[in-house]
Enzyme design. Structure first.
Site, mmCIF file in Angstrom:
data_model
loop_
_atom_site.group_PDB
_atom_site.id
_atom_site.type_symbol
_atom_site.label_atom_id
_atom_site.label_comp_id
_atom_site.label_asym_id
_atom_site.label_seq_id
_atom_site.Cartn_x
_atom_site.Cartn_y
_atom_site.Cartn_z
ATOM 1 N N LYS A 31 -12.722 8.331 -3.248
ATOM 2 C CA LYS A 31 -12.682 6.897 -3.572
ATOM 3 C C LYS A 31 -12.850 6.088 -2.304
ATOM 4 O O LYS A 31 -12.196 6.358 -1.294
ATOM 5 C CB LYS A 31 -11.346 6.541 -4.227
ATOM 6 C CG LYS A 31 -11.192 5.050 -4.485
ATOM 7 C CD LYS A 31 -9.977 4.745 -5.318
ATOM 8 C CE LYS A 31 -8.773 4.449 -4.461
ATOM 9 N NZ LYS A 31 -7.664 3.871 -5.251
ATOM 10 N N GLY B 151 4.573 -3.660 -6.478
ATOM 11 C CA GLY B 151 3.957 -4.466 -5.418
ATOM 12 C C GLY B 151 3.968 -3.823 -4.048
ATOM 13 O O GLY B 151 2.998 -3.914 -3.303
ATOM 14 N N ASP C 57 3.580 -1.197 -1.306
ATOM 15 C CA ASP C 57 2.984 0.113 -1.027
ATOM 16 C C ASP C 57 2.818 0.324 0.475
ATOM 17 O O ASP C 57 2.091 1.192 0.909
ATOM 18 C CB ASP C 57 1.634 0.247 -1.747
ATOM 19 C CG ASP C 57 0.690 -0.882 -1.375
ATOM 20 O OD1 ASP C 57 1.098 -1.779 -0.609
ATOM 21 O OD2 ASP C 57 -0.453 -0.866 -1.839
ATOM 22 N N GLN D 247 -2.393 -7.233 -11.308
ATOM 23 C CA GLN D 247 -1.418 -6.255 -11.800
ATOM 24 C C GLN D 247 -0.477 -6.886 -12.822
ATOM 25 O O GLN D 247 -0.069 -6.231 -13.781
ATOM 26 C CB GLN D 247 -0.596 -5.656 -10.656
ATOM 27 C CG GLN D 247 -1.122 -4.357 -10.087
ATOM 28 C CD GLN D 247 -1.531 -3.344 -11.143
ATOM 29 O OE1 GLN D 247 -0.739 -2.882 -11.947
ATOM 30 N NE2 GLN D 247 -2.803 -2.983 -11.164
ATOM 31 N N LYS E 67 6.169 -4.314 2.980
ATOM 32 C CA LYS E 67 6.430 -5.044 1.739
ATOM 33 C C LYS E 67 7.734 -4.576 1.075
ATOM 34 O O LYS E 67 8.121 -3.416 1.175
ATOM 35 C CB LYS E 67 5.245 -4.874 0.787
ATOM 36 C CG LYS E 67 3.986 -5.586 1.274
ATOM 37 C CD LYS E 67 2.895 -5.613 0.205
ATOM 38 C CE LYS E 67 1.715 -4.755 0.555
ATOM 39 N NZ LYS E 67 0.681 -4.721 -0.474
#
Lengths: 312, 312
Positions: free
Chosen positions: B65, B220, B222, B137, B226
């Site tokens: 990816k 939220g 990751d 999200q 955060k």
């Protein structure tokens, strides 16, 4: 977004100034303009996958190359190596093109690097190109290097006689005169421009076989294990060139000679410097050696060139 | 070789059992069946590119990816995030498909992971889903989680009132009943299933606001910076779930609580274990928390599912 398959890429290759493009890439690399993160690697039961990516700062694209080697593929009638390259816009991240080259562009950019080395370092009036090995690179180096040095006589040596004869047949089909050497020593005796293209892990060329006035480009070794040239030969050379000094300190012929204390890294020049300074052979009688281990800037430049050619 | 664009992928999504596919992926991950090398990263002047890749051992594909974030893109009328996924055969390295999803599948697989958490951990008879945040999200979690818990009432809170109203308008257009909470505290008071979807770097939910019998999925955070949940809340929880214990030790809510000595990693269970054991809420009054930081096996499973759906 542009998608090109291998056939389309093959038809575009003759329209591209690959030599000029890669020369610029090597210069940019040596001037520190490239961003090249560490190679990604996925090791599977039957094969391995490498992800090479990077860009030249402030140019249009970044390039991601996915290359694989699955060594049981020939039993299934498939090529063992495969790959694709993708170009994305540096300003926006938008995908600009997918080049489904199946590994062809990696082979070609390696051969073109050999032609660049020949352009700057081959002796005058080459009357035969000595090629050691009979695989894909042995063919492509003959094609790209001959176009630079203006010589279509090849002297070839390979371990497997059947492959040597097949190589001769194929190259003669492309209009080359191909002479088969009985030994590496004979090939070295008769050739002032030599290209080694094997995956050997033992030196094939001994230092004493190389006559003054010879240039050698070593293409085969790109790992810590592989070696085609006796380290004594590197010690004896008048000029040593690496495509990447950083990489050649750890991989290839220079790494072997360096780790064995036969040479110091300060004696090594980088191909991009040679090109930028328009350096060549200082003396006709010099022995010069270029060690090519493959750098991402070659992928970046060849992908960009193919994209621009496709855009017309 | 199959190439699908975003529109084609959108039309295939309803045909796929995404919940089942991702559940299997999380189980495989927790059972150590995945090969996931370190993420590749290219940092450019205007954006960043991540290359995530890997496979489930002995399955059909490996997936690569490429995801990018270019934060000035909206000024050019382009989405800031973008991406594509590629499937290759594990046995031969042949490219099987390119999914030009522009980042959609990453958003969807994250939302589906939220739905998986809700399936195992949400309390019985959810009468409203509390959503904190109003971005992509926040919308997708509402869609995928509602399909699992059979509740189409959303209570939403966001920092920006204009975005909250726009969120309400969009979700009502999809047939949801959307109530706007005056404060996070009010939302927590009224919701027994809460999903946090913000990029906050300060805790938004305080420990004392959460009533017994609540499940929270934190989507939220990751990164190491955060944080959406007060670490005291994790200390107070009866069950803590990580999508990847290894990753959550370094990123997200669990990492913050762990590094602050509020929890021990031995108290954390992995989502794949919860699924494999068919674990759920041991007691109606328990507080449960799932921390989702995103794992490559989700990309692998969703890419494979889309490929198989396209093959019919």
């Amino acid at each position: 977004m542009l998608i090109l398959n291998r056939t389309q890429i093959v038809s575009l290759l003759p329209q591209v100034d690959l030599i000029g493009s890669l020369e610029q890439g090597f210069v940019d690399y040596s001037q520190g303009k490239c961003i090249v993160p560490p190679v990604g690697e996925l090791l599977l039961e039957r094969g391995e996958v490498h992800i090479k990516y990077g860009c030249i700062r402030d140019e249009r694209f970044y390039v991601i190359k996915i290359a694989s080697g699955f060594y049981q593929n020939p039993q299934l009638g498939l090529a063992s190596s495969n790959g694709l390259m993708q170009l994305f816009e540096q300003k926006t991240g938008q995908l600009a093109a997918i080049l489904l080259d199946e590994g062809l562009l990696t082979d070609v950019r390696t051969a073109v690097a050999g032609a660049v080395c020949a352009k700057y370092l081959a002796p005058k009036d080459v009357d035969c190109i000595g090629i050691i090995g009979t695989g894909t690179q042995a063919k492509l180096q003959a094609e790209y290097v001959s176009s630079i040095v203006g010589c279509r006589t090849i002297r070839v040596w390979g371990r497997n006689q059947q492959n040597v004869v097949e190589y001769q047949r194929q190259l003669e089909g492309l209009g080359f005169c191909v002479l088969i050497a009985d030994s590496v020593q004979q090939l070295c005796h008769d050739s002032r421009l030599i290209i080694t293209t094997t995956p050997s892990s033992e030196p094939i060329i001994k230092a004493e076989w190389i006559k003054p006035g010879t240039h050698i480009t070593a293409v085969g070794s790109d790992t810590t294990e592989k070696q085609e040239l006796d380290s004594q030969l590197l010690a004896k050379a008048d000029l040593l060139i690496a495509d990447s000094k950083e990489q050649c300190q750890h991989r290839g012929e220079i790494a072997k000679a360096f780790s064995g204390n036969h040479i110091r890294m300060e004696e090594v020049s980088e191909l991009g410097e040679v090109i930028a300074k328009g350096m060549g052979r200082a003396e006709d009688e010099h022995i010069t050696i270029a060690d090519l281990t493959g750098v991402a800037v070659q992928d970046i430049k060849i992908a960009e060139s193919i994209f621009l050619a496709a855009q017309g």
